[in-house]
Design a protein around this motif. Structure first.
Motif, PDB file in Angstrom:
ATOM      1  N   ARG B  94       0.837  -1.206   0.000  1.00  0.00           N
ATOM      2  CA  ARG B  94       0.000   0.000   0.000  1.00  0.00           C
ATOM      3  C   ARG B  94       0.878   1.265   0.000  1.00  0.00           C
ATOM      4  NH1 ARG B  94      -4.977   1.148   0.768  1.00  0.00           N
ATOM      5  NH2 ARG B  94      -4.470   2.947   2.045  1.00  0.00           N
ATOM      6  N   VAL B  95       1.952   1.228   0.796  1.00  0.00           N
ATOM      7  CA  VAL B  95       2.847   2.393   0.844  1.00  0.00           C
ATOM      8  C   VAL B  95       3.447   2.643  -0.552  1.00  0.00           C
ATOM      9  CG1 VAL B  95       5.008   3.288   1.812  1.00  0.00           C
ATOM     10  CG2 VAL B  95       3.364   2.112   3.304  1.00  0.00           C
ATOM     11  N   ALA B  96       3.878   1.541  -1.186  1.00  0.00           N
ATOM     12  CA  ALA B  96       4.444   1.686  -2.536  1.00  0.00           C
ATOM     13  C   ALA B  96       3.376   2.219  -3.499  1.00  0.00           C
ATOM     14  CB  ALA B  96       4.955   0.329  -3.026  1.00  0.00           C
ATOM     15  N   GLY B 103       2.756  10.239  -7.347  1.00  0.00           N
ATOM     16  CA  GLY B 103       3.459  10.567  -8.589  1.00  0.00           C
ATOM     17  C   GLY B 103       2.484  10.889  -9.712  1.00  0.00           C
ATOM     18  N   THR B 104       1.448  10.079  -9.825  1.00  0.00           N
ATOM     19  CA  THR B 104       0.455  10.282 -10.888  1.00  0.00           C
ATOM     20  C   THR B 104      -0.308  11.587 -10.668  1.00  0.00           C
ATOM     21  OG1 THR B 104       0.220   7.880 -10.973  1.00  0.00           O
ATOM     22  CG2 THR B 104      -1.457   9.180 -12.120  1.00  0.00           C
ATOM     23  N   LEU B 105      -0.668  11.860  -9.405  1.00  0.00           N
ATOM     24  CA  LEU B 105      -1.408  13.093  -9.110  1.00  0.00           C
ATOM     25  C   LEU B 105      -0.541  14.330  -9.334  1.00  0.00           C
ATOM     26  CD1 LEU B 105      -3.334  11.871  -5.931  1.00  0.00           C
ATOM     27  CD2 LEU B 105      -4.376  12.559  -8.101  1.00  0.00           C
ATOM     28  N   LEU B 106       0.770  14.219  -8.993  1.00  0.00           N
ATOM     29  CA  LEU B 106       1.672  15.356  -9.242  1.00  0.00           C
ATOM     30  C   LEU B 106       1.759  15.649 -10.744  1.00  0.00           C
ATOM     31  CD1 LEU B 106       4.578  14.733  -6.689  1.00  0.00           C
ATOM     32  CD2 LEU B 106       2.971  16.649  -6.705  1.00  0.00           C
ATOM     33  N   TRP B 107       1.755  14.578 -11.520  1.00  0.00           N
ATOM     34  CA  TRP B 107       1.771  14.752 -12.990  1.00  0.00           C
ATOM     35  C   TRP B 107       0.501  15.466 -13.464  1.00  0.00           C
ATOM     36  CZ3 TRP B 107      -1.775  12.415 -16.340  1.00  0.00           C
ATOM     37  CH2 TRP B 107      -1.525  12.600 -17.702  1.00  0.00           C
ATOM     38  N   VAL B 119      -7.442  17.842  -8.087  1.00  0.00           N
ATOM     39  CA  VAL B 119      -6.193  17.088  -7.976  1.00  0.00           C
ATOM     40  C   VAL B 119      -5.466  17.470  -6.688  1.00  0.00           C
ATOM     41  CG1 VAL B 119      -3.944  16.614  -9.041  1.00  0.00           C
ATOM     42  CG2 VAL B 119      -5.966  16.855 -10.487  1.00  0.00           C
ATOM     43  N   GLY B 120      -5.467  18.763  -6.374  1.00  0.00           N
ATOM     44  CA  GLY B 120      -4.818  19.241  -5.145  1.00  0.00           C
ATOM     45  C   GLY B 120      -5.452  18.595  -3.921  1.00  0.00           C
ATOM     46  N   ALA B 127      -1.810  12.015   0.653  1.00  0.00           N
ATOM     47  CA  ALA B 127      -0.666  12.229   1.562  1.00  0.00           C
ATOM     48  C   ALA B 127      -1.040  11.801   2.980  1.00  0.00           C
ATOM     49  CB  ALA B 127      -0.249  13.698   1.527  1.00  0.00           C
ATOM     50  N   GLY B 128      -2.250  12.149   3.384  1.00  0.00           N
ATOM     51  CA  GLY B 128      -2.715  11.756   4.730  1.00  0.00           C
ATOM     52  C   GLY B 128      -2.785  10.248   4.876  1.00  0.00           C
ATOM     53  N   VAL B 129      -3.351   9.599   3.873  1.00  0.00           N
ATOM     54  CA  VAL B 129      -3.468   8.132   3.925  1.00  0.00           C
ATOM     55  C   VAL B 129      -2.076   7.492   3.907  1.00  0.00           C
ATOM     56  CG1 VAL B 129      -4.277   6.101   2.658  1.00  0.00           C
ATOM     57  CG2 VAL B 129      -5.775   8.072   2.907  1.00  0.00           C
TER      58      VAL B 129
END
Lengths: 427, 182
Positions: B94-96, B103-107, B119-120, B127-129
């Motif tokens: 899950r962490v991975a 990474g996908t959301l930052l893209w 997206v933000g 990040a919380g999860v």
């Protein structure tokens, strides 16, 4: 005779606690009008608790009630702990390795047992009278499974009732408790001679005859190499049994250093499967022939490792309920066993296995022997060996604890922490 | 006594012991959080598999439905693993997976994305999860690890009080129990 009759009517109830039988009464009396005791109870996956439960009572004239003095956590209890055995229900009392003192005797026991007798309770409940019992095939007794109709449908034909296991084998409350009811007790017991400690005889109820039967089923010859997969408690007993039965070479296979050191002490050549290839090493030890006899002391929960990719495949299928057991050991045994050899299965399998190379097995002419242990078939002989000092099964005990520490002990045993090999609980 | 225990009691004989008072739960808080994360993973995975188009629209990444479905399958397998006895592997997977999600959301967090706000928000949630996943994975791994203590040496535990060589093969000569009655 009911639980209340165990109370001396001349004494107030609290005197039982004073006499050392620390039992509480109030809650049980309110709920069921019965006394209560402590027991390790299954509540769900990895959730075994030390609960207060009502006392067992004599149900049939052939019953006795045993005050448990020692009980143990077995490797097959871990299958229940992981909720991999079907038909275990929340509220079921765990445990099928126990011994103690007879404190109540049903009217139909007919002198076979008396109050005060010390007995080991075999995990297979036997009537002693049916056709299978007469053939000494005790683990498939035809009468003791009280859920016979369900077992007939699940297995084709019923097997014996078992303590602290699944409702498919009767759902009998187990012995990780202060007291246990032993049904068919006139046949289902092993009397303990005076002078033998609990630790020396407790394992006559399961792991010693299980390891012994696994070795005897191999029909060991003096020239044989016997390879034993799994150096847990049953594997350790199988190793010693193979030595007693005169195998030329005994090989113990595991990945835990403490268990391998214990296997080595018992006379086995050891293989750590995380450090070397089992197949290559066994072939090397047997001049390329392969072991003559192979014992599976692992069963349905083979260690999962990327070194053995089929174990990862099995684990994935098991989690998705597409396969109930992980049979890596079976596959490896079939592959490496010498043609015309024997595969003896002592480890528990619960249901469906996948990708078993029957072509290899058939063409190599292998013989398969397996089954739950016919405990009482072997115990007179094994008791004599213990008394004579040929074997002392207490060597396997690494942890002793009180019943209230049982839940933590399950975790330590499962996680192989603190070099745990065998846990004995003292209720 | 919970409902399941009461149901279990119904299946027992009158004389069988019944639970009167339950002891403390055997599962540690970290194990219980792991289970909840496992079920959360399965629920999220199902949503990603079933509603991939709506998720893609909400994040402003049309055409990436296949990626979302693949992530859904990943969540499902992580969830099943987290609910199993091998929950450490499930939690670390899950962490991975969280890293992959971030990474996908930052893209997707580009200025030209009309759904950048969504997206933000998703990034904050993930990040919380991730933090919960990381802490739980660490705690569960520590609780169930074999530990750093040196394994004990049991090479003095032969189990043969008379010595190994004295008993080797003894049962060939004096075995009295029947080998088989089959």
């Amino acid at each position: 005779m009911d639980a209340a009759s165990r109370l001396d009517p001349g004494k107030p109830i609290h005197s039982l606690k004073e006499s050392g039988r620390a039992r509480s009464h109030d809650a049980a009396n309110q709920a069921y009008g019965r006394l209560s005791m402590r027991a390790l109870v299954w509540h769900g996956t990895e959730d075994i608790r030390c609960d207060e439960v009502t006392d067992p009572e004599i149900e049939d004239p052939r019953d006795v009630i045993v005050k448990v003095t020692s009980c143990a956590i077995c490797g097959s209890d871990l299958h229940l702990y992981h909720n991999l055995i079907p038909a275990i229900l929340p509220g079921d009392i765990m445990g099928h390795e126990m011994m103690g003192e007879v404190v109540e005797v049903g009217s139909g026991v007919n002198g076979a047992l008396r109050k005060g007798d010390r007995i080991v309770v075999p995990f297979t409940i036997i009537c002693g009278e049916c056709d299978q019992c007469k053939r000494k095939n005790f683990s498939v007794c035809e009468r003791t499974n009280r859920n016979k109709n369900i077992a007939d449908k699940a297995f084709g034909h019923t097997t014996a009732g078992l303590f602290g296991y699944t409702h498919l084998t009767g759902g009998y409350p187990g012995g990780q408790a202060e007291y246990v009811r032993v049904p068919f007790a006139d046949a289902t017991h092993i009397k303990v001679p005076v002078g033998l400690s609990d630790e020396r005889v407790l394992f006559l109820g399961d792991i010693l005859p299980t390891g012994w039967q696994a070795a005897v089923q191999c029909e060991i010859e003096p020239s044989d190499t016997v390879a034993i997969w799994g150096c847990g408690p049953v594997g350790q007993m199988a190793i010693r049994s193979a030595i007693l039965l005169g195998a030329k070479q005994v090989v113990g296979i595991d990945c835990l250093p403490e268990r391998l050191s214990m296997a080595g002490a018992g006379g086995a050549i050891t293989i750590n499967f995380l450090e070397e290839s089992v197949v290559e090493r066994l072939n090397e030890l047997t001049g390329g022939n392969g072991p003559d006899k192979c014992v599976d002391a692992i069963g349905m929960e083979s260690h999962v490792s990327f070194r053995q990719p089929d174990t990862v495949y099995d684990r994935a299928k098991q989690m998705m309920l597409m396969e109930s057991d992980r049979p890596h050991v079976l596959r490896e045994m079939i592959y490496v066993c010498r043609p015309a050899g024997v595969i003896s299965i002592a480890g528990v399998y619960s249901g469906l296995v996948d990708k078993i190379p029957m072509g290899q097995a058939m063409n190599k002419g292998l013989t398969f022997r397996m089954g739950q242990t016919h405990v009482n078939r072997w115990t007179d002989d094994l008791m004599r060996r213990i008394e004579e000092g040929q074997i002392d099964p207490s060597f396997v005990i690494t942890h002793t604890a009180g019943l209230e520490q049982g839940p933590e002990m399950y975790k330590i045993f499962r996680d192989k922490q603190d070099s745990c090999v065998k846990v004995v609980l003292k209720p | 006594m919970n409902m399941l225990s009461k149901f279990g009691n119904l299946s027992r004989r009158p004389s069988d012991p019944k639970v009167v008072k339950s002891g403390p739960k055997a599962l540690a808080p970290s194990d219980m959080v792991a289970r909840k994360l496992g079920w959360f993973s399965i629920a999220l995975g199902m949503v990603e598999l079933i509603a991939s188009e709506r998720i893609a629209r909400a994040l402003g990444i049309p055409g990436k439905e296949g990626v979302i479905r693949a992530y859904g399958a990943r969540e499902l397998s992580s969830g099943i693993l987290s609910l199993s006895a091998d929950r450490q592997s499930g939690l670390w997977s899950r962490v991975a997976g969280d890293g992959l999600d971030i990474g996908t959301l930052l893209w997707a967090f580009r200025h030209d994305n009309p759904k950048r706000d969504n997206v933000g928000l998703a990034l904050v949630l993930v990040a919380g999860v991730t933090l919960i996943d990381l802490l739980t994975a660490q705690k569960v791994s520590a609780r169930h690890a074999r530990g750093r203590r040196q394994p004990q040496d049991f090479s003095n535990r032969s189990g043969f009080p008379r010595g190994l060589e004295a008993v080797r093969g003894l049962a060939r000569k004096d075995m009295s129990s029947p080998a088989s009655q089959n």
